[in-house]
Design an enzyme around this catalytic site. Structure first.
Site, PDB file in Angstrom:
ATOM      1  N   ASP A 274       0.951  -1.154   0.100  1.00 26.71           N
ATOM      2  CA  ASP A 274       0.064  -0.101  -0.038  1.00 26.71           C
ATOM      3  C   ASP A 274       0.809   1.371   0.218  1.00 26.71           C
ATOM      4  O   ASP A 274       1.913   1.279   0.780  1.00 26.71           O
ATOM      5  CB  ASP A 274      -0.943  -0.003   1.249  1.00 26.71           C
ATOM      6  CG  ASP A 274      -2.006   1.302   1.200  1.00 26.71           C
ATOM      7  OD1 ASP A 274      -2.927   1.213   0.302  1.00 26.71           O
ATOM      8  OD2 ASP A 274      -1.638   1.936   2.208  1.00 26.71           O
TER       9      ASP A 274
ATOM     10  N   GLU B 196       0.937  -0.584  -5.020  1.00 24.61           N
ATOM     11  CA  GLU B 196      -0.169   0.332  -5.227  1.00 24.61           C
ATOM     12  C   GLU B 196       0.447   1.662  -5.274  1.00 24.61           C
ATOM     13  O   GLU B 196       0.707   2.379  -4.250  1.00 24.61           O
ATOM     14  CB  GLU B 196      -1.189   0.220  -4.046  1.00 24.61           C
ATOM     15  CG  GLU B 196      -2.357   1.200  -4.274  1.00 24.61           C
ATOM     16  CD  GLU B 196      -2.195   2.550  -3.832  1.00 24.61           C
ATOM     17  OE1 GLU B 196      -2.914   3.384  -4.299  1.00 24.61           O
ATOM     18  OE2 GLU B 196      -1.420   2.564  -2.490  1.00 24.61           O
TER      19      GLU B 196
END
EC number: 2.4.1.18
Length: 633
Positions: A308, A361
């Site tokens: 993330d 991401e």
């Protein structure tokens, strides 16, 4: 009687070198036998503490009689007769004589919120049944294989009648079969590390080695992963090495000093998220983070990590106001230590798990995210194509009149589809916080047009180079924004149009998996060929997808306008038969029923710079796909 025991010198040496990749094996709490006595050995890294004690349910939360001893910055204590299930924390006495109660950074289990104590837990003894799954993985399996991911927030996929969560064991029965039947190849789970606030969805972590207790025990989670593998479903977990929350019992100022975070608050705090940023220049932090990544693969058989907020790791000035910007030693914006961490992370993971999925991401334009570390890249094997996501959804919001001037917004992703190994995600961030569901984003005068728009968008995604991801609820046309505090709108499946849409998505997923042309050459430009790209206002996006066998290809026609094209002449390269094998406009999916004969013979009639052509019917707001069969002889 308690006993202190210094950790192995080689283990701590590697910790301080930043190369201790299994630090969870000696830090934390572990059941051991010493001098014929069973008990628990506690070990914690807190080099700047004045004193560290163990307090817990066994001593009335008063650690004064259970003082730890320190060697090379690691405090240890063996306490006999303690058993699995013991609750504990570390009592940190700082150099300023302040006293903090901290959860164990390496705890394998933690109390259910609002409790914050660590729980002594053994991860030994589970008998895995996923040997067949592990044996079928190969080092390049996923680049040349279908990858269709169902992203799930376990706390809101379904809820019980009383509002309670489904457990890992219940989800192993229900969710896994649901995913299997609908054709997905992998489940991606939003962060599962222990976190104090449900509303953070798991992205603000306090205990990186603890699988959240919201849904059961660590061994219950092993059952869930094992069941996925037995059914042929891979498991990806969101992982959050970019930042952590400031809750007092967590990592922040762990020993009274900025231990895990940067000491410079400009580098050590994320002002937007109100969180701490890991110090990627500190070897012990690298040992912690890389050990944690491997831990989920070593212990829980996780198949990969979606990392993330990579952009926030790459830059020193993520979401920072202009006047407060900082630079690296060369005057640039890059966080050189963060870049080096990501490279080291991927190099180590792939050295031990060459078939792992490591997904970035990343919303930046940083080059080489999926280039190998040996060639100067970050070393991931996949990157989320967020530009594709944002641009296609903005296009789909436009009215029919507006689309004529905006087709580049839809198709620009086809020009750079091979810059990275992309995943095309329609993920949770696109359907939350009043941003509307995917269905709610679709333009249209009525529900028929909105559903038709979503069908053609999904069809375009399936045909577009790159692997695929859908967030839960998008498979049956969730109407409202995603609400993490309640279950998906399963009641919608009482209505025919949602039943039809669910049937369409299920068919589409299985069709995707069955057709090599849709995934075998995802990352090779030779597997793609545009048709009629010079016309950028007619709403038609047409292209060819090819498999490794050159005669095996699909012709994909997507119509983003409400106009039906009768007897449209489409240029093709080869003689032979073209059979309609996919049509998002079928009546059983809620479409208007415009289709084509089962077999269309190519004519020697040049069209669209191709020597042959076929005459087809193109339905409104729909996609049709034709499969090529060579002429006999």
């Amino acid at each position: 009687m308690t006993m202190a025991s210094a950790p192995d010198s080689d283990a701590t040496y590697l910790l301080y070198e930043g190369t201790q990749y299994q630090s969870y094996q000696f830090l934390g709490s572990h059941m051991e036998e010493r001098q014929g006595m069973r008990g628990i050995n506690f070990a914690v890294w807190a080099p700047n503490a004045k004193q560290v004690n163990v307090s817990g349910s066994f001593n009335g939360w008063d650690g004064s009689n259970h003082k730890m001893s320190m060697s090379d910055g690691v405090w240890t204590l063996f306490i006999p007769k303690l058993e699995e299930g013991t609750l504990y924390k570390y009592e940190i006495i700082t150099l300023d004589d302040e006293c903090y109660l901290k959860s164990d950074p390496y705890a394998f289990h933690t109390e259910l919120r609002p409790g914050t104590a660590s729980i002594v837990t053994s991860l030994e003894g589970y008998e895995w049944q996923d040997e067949e799954w592990l044996a079928t993985k190969t080092s390049n399996q996923f680049l040349q294989q279908p990858l269709l991911i169902y992203e799930v927030h376990l706390g809101s996929w379904k809820r019980k009648e009383d509002g309670g969560f489904y457990t890992y064991l219940e989800l192993a029965d229900e969710l896994v079969d649901y995913v299997l039947e609908r054709g997905y190849t992998h489940i991606e789970l939003m962060p599962l590390e222990e976190h104090p606030l449900d509303a953070s969805w798991g992205y603000q972590v306090t205990s990186y080695f603890s699988v959240t207790s919201r849904f059961g025990s660590p061994k219950d989670f092993m059952v869930f992963v094992d069941r996925c593998h037995q059914k042929g479903i891979g498991v990806i977990m969101d992982w959050v090495p970019a930042h952590y929350c400031k809750d007092a019992h967590g990592l922040t100022r762990f020993d009274g000093t900025p231990l895990y975070e940067y000491a410079d608050s400009r580098k050590g705090e994320n002002p937007t998220w109100g969180t701490q940023i890991f110090d990627y220049g500190k070897p012990e932090v690298l040992s912690f983070l890389i050990s944690n990544a491997l831990f989920w693969m070593d212990v829980y058989h996780i198949d990969g990590l979606r990392v993330d907020a990579v952009y926030s790791i790459l830059t020193l000035n993520f979401d920072r106001e202009g006047g407060d910007r900082i630079t690296n030693e060369f005057g640039g914006d890059e966080n050189l230590e963060g870049i080096a961490f990501l490279q080291k992370l991927n190099a180590v993971v792939f050295s031990r798990y060459p078939n792992a999925l490591m997904m970035a991401e990343d919303s930046s334009s940083y080059p080489g995210v999926t280039t190998s570390v040996d060639h100067g890249g970050l070393g991931f094997n996949y990157k989320w194509n967020l530009g594709y996501t944002w641009n296609t959804l903005e296009y789909m919001k436009k009215t029919q009149e507006e689309r004529g001037e905006a087709e580049d917004q839809l198709t620009n992703s086809l020009l750079n589809a091979w810059e990275e190994n992309y995943i095309l995600p329609y993920a949770h961030d696109e359907v939350v916080h009043s941003s509307k569901s995917l269905l709610g984003k679709m333009s249209g005068d009525d529900n028929w047009q909105r559903f038709a728009n979503l069908r053609v968008l999904y069809s375009y995604m399936i045909g577009h180079p790159g692997k695929k991801l859908l967030f839960m609820g998008n498979e049956f046309g969730q109407m409202d924004d995603w609400n993490s505090e309640s279950a998906l709108e399963w009641n919608l499946l009482e209505f025919e149009e949602h039943q039809q849409f669910e049937a369409f998505v299920k068919m589409m997923n299985h069709f995707y998996k069955a057709e090599k042309a849709l995934w075998e050459l995802d990352y090779d430009p030779s597997g793609f060929e545009a048709i009629g790209a010079e016309d950028r206002s007619d709403g038609l996006v047409m292209f060819i997808r090819k498999a490794e066998k050159t005669d095996e290809h699909l012709v994909i026609v997507c119509n983003f306008k409400t106009e039906t094209h009768e007897n449209y002449r489409l240029g093709v390269m080869k003689q032979g038969t073209y059979q309609e094998v996919f049509n998002s406009d079928k009546p059983e999916f809620g479409g208007s029923g415009v289709g084509n004969e089962s077999h269309l013979m190519a004519e020697e009639f040049a069209c669209q710079d191709r020597p042959y052509s076929i005459t087809i019917h193109i339905p409104p707001l729909a996609a049709v796909i034709f499969k090529y069969t060579p002429s006999e002889g």
